[in-house]
Write a protein that holds these residues in place. Structure first.
Motif, short mmCIF file in Angstrom:
data_model
loop_
_atom_site.label_atom_id
_atom_site.label_comp_id
_atom_site.label_asym_id
_atom_site.label_seq_id
_atom_site.Cartn_x
_atom_site.Cartn_y
_atom_site.Cartn_z
N ARG A 1 0.84 -1.21 0.00
CA ARG A 1 0.00 0.00 0.00
C ARG A 1 0.87 1.26 0.00
NH1 ARG A 1 -2.94 2.57 4.47
NH2 ARG A 1 -4.79 3.63 3.68
N LEU A 2 1.92 1.26 0.80
CA LEU A 2 2.82 2.40 0.83
C LEU A 2 3.50 2.60 -0.52
CD1 LEU A 2 4.63 2.17 4.29
CD2 LEU A 2 3.04 3.94 3.53
N ALA A 3 3.93 1.49 -1.11
CA ALA A 3 4.64 1.58 -2.38
C ALA A 3 3.76 2.18 -3.47
CB ALA A 3 5.14 0.20 -2.80
N ARG A 4 2.49 1.83 -3.46
CA ARG A 4 1.59 2.37 -4.47
C ARG A 4 1.44 3.88 -4.36
NH1 ARG A 4 -1.10 -2.76 -3.84
NH2 ARG A 4 -2.33 -2.00 -2.07
N ARG A 5 1.81 4.43 -3.21
CA ARG A 5 1.68 5.86 -3.01
C ARG A 5 2.95 6.63 -3.36
NH1 ARG A 5 -1.51 5.93 2.85
NH2 ARG A 5 -3.52 5.22 2.05
N PHE B 1 14.77 -1.31 -4.95
CA PHE B 1 15.43 -0.83 -3.73
C PHE B 1 16.74 -1.56 -3.44
CE2 PHE B 1 11.00 0.55 -2.82
CZ PHE B 1 11.26 1.91 -2.61
N GLY B 2 17.20 -2.37 -4.37
CA GLY B 2 18.50 -3.03 -4.24
C GLY B 2 18.57 -4.00 -3.08
N SER B 3 17.54 -4.81 -2.91
CA SER B 3 17.52 -5.77 -1.80
C SER B 3 18.62 -6.80 -1.97
CB SER B 3 16.16 -6.47 -1.73
OG SER B 3 16.18 -7.50 -0.77
N LEU C 1 10.96 -2.14 3.01
CA LEU C 1 10.46 -1.24 4.06
C LEU C 1 11.46 -0.12 4.33
CD1 LEU C 1 8.31 -0.74 6.32
CD2 LEU C 1 9.79 -2.12 7.81
N HIS C 2 12.73 -0.47 4.46
CA HIS C 2 13.74 0.56 4.72
C HIS C 2 13.88 1.51 3.54
CE1 HIS C 2 15.71 -2.18 7.97
NE2 HIS C 2 14.74 -1.45 8.45
N GLY C 3 13.76 0.99 2.33
CA GLY C 3 13.81 1.86 1.15
C GLY C 3 12.65 2.82 1.12
N LEU C 4 11.47 2.34 1.50
CA LEU C 4 10.29 3.21 1.56
C LEU C 4 10.44 4.26 2.66
CD1 LEU C 4 7.47 0.54 1.09
CD2 LEU C 4 8.10 2.32 -0.55
N GLY D 1 8.88 14.21 4.57
CA GLY D 1 8.45 14.72 5.87
C GLY D 1 7.74 13.71 6.74
N VAL D 2 7.82 12.42 6.41
CA VAL D 2 7.18 11.38 7.21
C VAL D 2 8.23 10.76 8.12
CG1 VAL D 2 5.92 9.20 7.16
CG2 VAL D 2 5.48 10.93 5.41
N HIS D 3 8.10 10.99 9.42
CA HIS D 3 9.11 10.51 10.36
C HIS D 3 8.52 9.70 11.52
CE1 HIS D 3 12.04 13.01 8.30
NE2 HIS D 3 11.22 14.03 8.42
N THR D 4 7.21 9.69 11.67
CA THR D 4 6.59 8.99 12.79
C THR D 4 5.60 7.94 12.27
OG1 THR D 4 4.70 10.48 13.00
CG2 THR D 4 6.73 11.10 14.14
N LEU D 5 5.25 7.01 13.15
CA LEU D 5 4.29 5.98 12.77
C LEU D 5 2.93 6.60 12.45
CD1 LEU D 5 3.66 2.96 12.44
CD2 LEU D 5 3.02 2.92 14.85
#
Length: 605
Positions: free
Chosen positions: A157-161, A180-182, A201-204, A212-216
């Motif tokens: 879902r995050l990736a689609r955004r 993301f070079g896994s 996940l780390h690449g995202l 500007g996204v730093h928190t859950l």
């Protein structure tokens, strides 16, 4: 291949449960910034199954998980699971997991508790999380294990955004792992796929950090519709308290752009810089804002009332509602020898009776038509002398007017009819309801359903307006009313209402004497003078908010000066039927829209 109990590989930096709890509690106190992603523990999980849907009897054949925090791997979990069912050949080819491999593996009733213990205290992560989490939740229910209530992050879902076609052809795990070079290639085995998901996940996270996204909290509400410029302004909320109140967005010239209210000022204002507020108008407003002013209030009701007053005062361009409370209409029963109904824009000191206010002229006209249907009061404008000598109009020929203009009715008979009209305006609505209901039934009997619908709408408009006026008038006639309610935190919220206007608000401190506090609040509350109409001391919207609070569960009346009563036979008792009709109309499907109708099979003859 024999399979031992689930294998858990722990890295040296595993943090003890007590230490994790300590870090968690201290992090939660740092609420103005949310929970930083770098400080959270994530459990990335992947499943292999015998099919695509648990509802079709599919079973889990493998669980793989990796626990990470701050980019460091804390531990890994992997186990095959005996499904006690045949693995379909194409699944065996896809995953490489065969029936012989799982024959001696633990069953799900043994594997699932081990995984839940491994993942406890983490944020659960999966690629296409509804699939994996859905399986886990299903078997937890089946086995009677309480679900820990994991917060869930879906990398798909995050990736689609945030991932574009230039980055990857699609958002499959294999494509994202390349993008993301896994260091791990997904191969439809649970642990390998979980390791690859960790890299994704780390690449995202890295990409989202630049946005500007730093928190859950920001991660869970992220959307690409919120611009990075909008996110960078989240510092505008940092000075606001976690308390109920009103917030005002201001531009560089200190003009008010938008006014809102919340039970938690800081949390609500911060949401304007995340996906919680993705309306394009609000994005434009935030782009213009340079400052957010907060006004802390004692109670949520005080905040709602202050919001209405400030919107009416400043008329912010980005507020759509409540900006022009003065732009209303009233129905007026004039005070003259031959009274009539008139549509007016304001209440004046003339001893007349008023119905309203109406937010639109159209609604006022519908109510006016309903009253004219029930009462043959004159509809001509201007004043009539005590002994008029005009000729009657066409309404008199249609028996829709008693025609005082040509002497067809005397003053006493006309006054009796006007008294019934006034009674329906101020205390009940029975005669209007009965008259229009008879008219609707007659039209329906003639199959004139559209005409009947017009009368139905007129009646609904009148009933709602009369109910509103009667309820508002009852409160505005009361010089003072003090009420209290115990809030969720156990403290008592107290409000002082004078002539329908909120004059004072407060919360009784836990160490205060309740009676003394209430008396002090009364003494320091705003002085309010009675006015001219049903809502003279406040806008109708403010008084209605107060009424909703007074009618909510748990209210205790502390002090009442005067009377606060509503007529027993008020128009409100007719509201339920009209509300039900309105809901029914909203649920109907128009004839020009497609509907899915069941197929009726006729028996063979």
């Amino acid at each position: 291949m024999s399979t031992a109990p689930p294998a858990v590989r722990s890295a040296p930096a595993v943090v003890a449960p007590s230490e994790r709890a300590s870090r968690w509690s201290s992090q939660m106190s740092f609420d103005e910034l949310g929970r930083p992603l770098r400080d959270l523990t994530f459990c990335v999980v992947d499943l292999e199954t015998t099919g695509a849907a648990v509802s079709q009897g599919s079973m889990i054949t493998e669980i793989g998980a990796v626990k990470v925090r701050g980019g460091e791997v804390l531990g890994e979990f992997q186990t095959l699971v005996n499904p006690h069912a045949e693995i379909p050949p194409f699944i065996a080819v896809l995953t490489g997991i065969t029936n012989s491999m799982v024959a001696s593996a633990p069953a799900i009733d043994e594997a699932l508790p081990s995984f839940l213990e491994f993942a406890r205290g983490s944020v659960l992560v999966a690629h296409n999380a509804p699939f994996d989490v859905g399986f886990l939740q299903h078997f937890a229910r089946e086995l009677g294990h309480p679900w820990p209530g994991f917060e869930v992050v879906d990398t798909a879902r995050l990736a689609r955004r945030v991932v574009t076609r230039d980055d990857a052809p699609n958002c499959k795990l294999s494509s994202l792992a390349v993008a993301f070079g896994s260091s791990t290639t997904p191969n439809h085995r649970a642990l390998a796929d979980a390791r690859a998901t960790v890299d994704v996940l780390h690449g995202l996270f890295e990409r989202l950090g630049s946005l500007g996204v730093h928190t859950l909290e920001e991660l869970q509400t992220f959307t690409s519709r919120v611009s990075s410029a909008q996110r960078r302004k989240r510092h505008l909320a940092e000075h606001l308290p976690h308390a109920p109140g009103v917030y005002l967005f201001r531009d560089e010239r200190d003009r008010v752009l938008y006014i809102g209210t919340s039970r938690d000022l800081r949390s609500r204002v911060r949401s304007y810089f995340t996906a919680s507020e993705s309306r394009s108008r609000m994005g434009e407003m935030v782009g213009l804002a340079t400052r957010v002013q907060g006004i802390e209030c004692a109670t949520p009701l005080e905040a709602e009332v202050r919001e209405l007053r400030l919107i009416a005062q400043h008329k912010p361009r980005y507020n759509r509602r409540s900006r022009f409370p003065e732009k209303v209409h009233w129905l007026k029963l004039t005070q003259e020898p031959w009274p009539r109904l008139s549509l007016v824009r304001r209440v004046i000191d003339d001893d007349a009776d008023y119905l309203g206010p109406f937010s639109s002229r159209k609604r006022a006209e519908k109510s006016l038509a309903a009253l004219h249907e029930a009462f043959p009061v004159r509809q001509c404008s201007g004043r009539l002398p005590l002994a008029p000598s005009r000729s009657a109009c066409v309404l008199a020929e249609m028996d829709r007017c008693l025609a005082p203009c040509d002497g067809s009715v005397d003053l006493d008979t006309y006054a009796l009819m006007v008294a019934d009209l006034r009674d329906n305006l101020l205390r009940r609505a029975d005669q209007v309801v009965e008259a229009i209901t008879r008219r609707m039934n007659a039209l329906a009997a003639e199959q004139r359903f559209e005409d009947a619908g017009v009368h139905r709408d007129r009646l609904a408009a009148f009933v709602r307006a009369a109910s509103r006026t009667q309820r508002l008038s009852a409160l505005t006639r009361c010089p003072e009313l003090v009420a209290a309610r115990r809030e969720d935190d156990g403290r008592w919220a107290v409000h002082v209402v004078r002539h329908g206007r909120l004059a004072g608000a407060g919360v009784i401190p836990s160490d205060a004497h309740a009676r003394e506090y209430v008396e002090q609040l009364r003494l320091t509350s705003e002085a309010v003078s009675p006015g001219l109409g049903p809502t003279p001391a406040a806008t109708a919207e403010e008084t209605e908010k107060i009424l909703r609070w007074l009618e909510s569960p748990g209210i205790r009346l502390v002090h009442v000066e005067g009377e606060w009563t509503c007529p027993v036979r008020s128009a409100s008792r007719h509201l339920a039927a009209h509300d039900a009709v309105e809901q029914s109309r909203l649920s109907l499907v128009p004839f020009d829209e497609r509907r899915s109708l069941p197929t009726v099979h006729q028996p063979a003859r």
